[in-house]
Design an enzyme around this catalytic site. Structure first.
Site, short mmCIF file in Angstrom:
data_model
loop_
_atom_site.label_atom_id
_atom_site.label_comp_id
_atom_site.label_asym_id
_atom_site.label_seq_id
_atom_site.Cartn_x
_atom_site.Cartn_y
_atom_site.Cartn_z
N TYR A 127 0.88 -1.40 0.13
CA TYR A 127 0.01 0.23 0.34
C TYR A 127 0.95 1.25 0.10
O TYR A 127 1.85 1.30 0.60
CB TYR A 127 -0.97 0.01 1.18
CG TYR A 127 -1.65 1.23 1.31
CD1 TYR A 127 -2.89 1.48 0.77
CD2 TYR A 127 -1.06 2.44 2.00
CE1 TYR A 127 -3.66 2.81 0.70
CE2 TYR A 127 -1.74 3.55 2.06
CZ TYR A 127 -2.93 3.93 1.58
OH TYR A 127 -3.49 5.09 1.80
N GLU A 187 -3.21 7.74 -3.87
CA GLU A 187 -3.30 6.20 -3.44
C GLU A 187 -2.98 5.14 -4.13
O GLU A 187 -3.66 5.25 -5.32
CB GLU A 187 -4.42 5.98 -2.72
CG GLU A 187 -4.59 4.80 -1.58
CD GLU A 187 -5.94 4.68 -0.86
OE1 GLU A 187 -5.94 4.93 0.20
OE2 GLU A 187 -6.96 4.52 -1.68
#
Length: 386
Positions: free
Chosen positions: A108, A196
């Site tokens: 992530y 993101e």
């Protein structure tokens, strides 16, 4: 402002951030063509402005062409409900079909603004593919936080520290560093509020690929990026919020039944709090601004009562820059223009020209419920919807 995954990936390409090979489609015939071009397996991904698409059935792996067609039929033109859309879901007008990637490891990566420090913050975790909120709740130690100077950008040593935390091998360090610094550059140059990648994958061939992409932009900086404004998809936004934005009104729809019209964000928050304190539920956040004009108030009121869930309206105005008589005239003009308004309207006015504002309300051809203070206003509007 939000954009779709496929749009974010086009921006990623401009900043040399690797993404899977894929095509955007909006009809079933194109789906067949794309599957033939890419070859199977492919991933069929619904394009909506909400996360949790996998949990909602909006991301499907197709190992044969027939599965891709079936997946496309189940999504295209339908509404997708995810944990982030609410029960009504969001319309799926486009699909992104990508060549499946052979995944070795998932990570992530995200960059957002840490308002407590007034600095951009890189968040990184080796628990890619999961909701970052879920990771933070279960084990915060799995997330590394790194602040950086927006004028200097992300330093190499910071990228290396993040890579070490993620367990990335030294032979892959240069690739990872280039990707992360490109992500930081994108965040800064485009005035993003969030960038993101979840997941960022390492393939079995040793390449990093952004399997997903999410970018949100700072609305206050969009005047510098007209090319980004063109990416806005109004079909993904609440129609009332879209209408409010045309008049520069700060409006967010909520789940309650008491419409709120307030001048000033702090007063708006306090108004929603006191409504809940008296047992009611606000239907929206609506800030008409400290210098609200009569025309802005008229449009704000029209938007408020066009929401069928609104059963009563609370107008709470403190006239500092905005004169209360102008606010009162705007509300009266809105009611006259709309014709018969069948729901109760509670008004609390205070500040500049308040007596004149109250006089205008008393003499109007509508039975306003005038409140003396915030507590009185909240109590009256909650009773009005019972």
């Amino acid at each position: 402002m939000k954009i779709h995954e496929y749009q974010a990936k086009e921006i990623f390409k401009r900043f040399s951030i690797p993404v899977p090979i894929g095509y955007v489609v909006d009809d079933l015939e194109k789906v067949k063509e794309v599957v033939v071009t890419l070859g199977v397996p492919v991933v069929v991904k619904a394009q909506i402005h909400a996360g949790g698409r996998g949990k909602g059935g909006g991301i499907k792996l197709a190992k044969i062409a027939a599965e891709a067609i079936t997946a496309a039929k189940s999504l295209l033109g339908k509404k997708l409900v995810t944990p982030q859309t609410g029960p009504d879901g969001q319309p799926v007008n486009k699909l992104l079909i990508e060549k499946a990637v052979d995944i070795e490891k998932e990570y992530y990566l995200g960059i957002l603004l840490d308002r407590s420090k007034s600095l951009p913050l890189v968040m990184a975790s080796a628990a890619g593919g999961m909701d970052i909120e879920e990771v933070a709740a279960k084990d915060p130690s799995l997330i590394k936080h790194t602040h950086f100077d927006p004028f200097l950008g992300l330093w190499s040593y910071q990228s290396r520290e993040i890579a070490k935390f993620l367990g990335i091998e030294s032979k892959l360090l240069r690739k990872f560093e280039q990707l992360l610094r490109s992500l930081a550059k994108l965040y800064l140059e485009l005035d993003a509020s969030l960038v993101e990648i979840n997941p960022l994958v390492l393939t079995k061939e040793g390449d990093f690929i952004a399997l997903d992409a999410k970018i949100n932009f700072d609305d206050n900086a969009l005047f510098r990026h007209p090319e980004i404004i063109e990416l806005r998809d109004y079909s993904q936004e609440d129609p009332l919020e879209t209408e409010a934005s045309r008049y520069n009104l700060n409006y967010i729809k909520l789940d309650g039944n008491i419409g709120c019209m307030v001048n000033g964000a702090g007063l708006a928050m306090a108004t929603m709090d006191i409504i809940k304190l008296y047992g009611g539920e606000p239907a929206n956040f609506l800030d008409v601004g400290g210098g609200a004009t009569q025309d802005a108030v008229k449009n704000a009121f029209r938007i408020l009562i066009s929401d069928p869930s609104v059963k009563a309206v609370l107008i709470n105005i403190f006239g500092g820059i905005a004169r209360t008589d102008r606010i009162a005239r705007g509300v009266v003009a809105a009611i006259e223009e709309l014709g018969e308004v069948k729901i109760p309207v509670v008004v609390r006015l205070e500040g500049t020209n308040v007596e004149e504002g109250r006089r205008i309300l008393r003499e109007a051809n509508f039975d306003f419920i005038v409140a003396e203070n915030m507590s009185d206003a909240a109590e009256k509007v909650v009773k009005a919807v019972l």
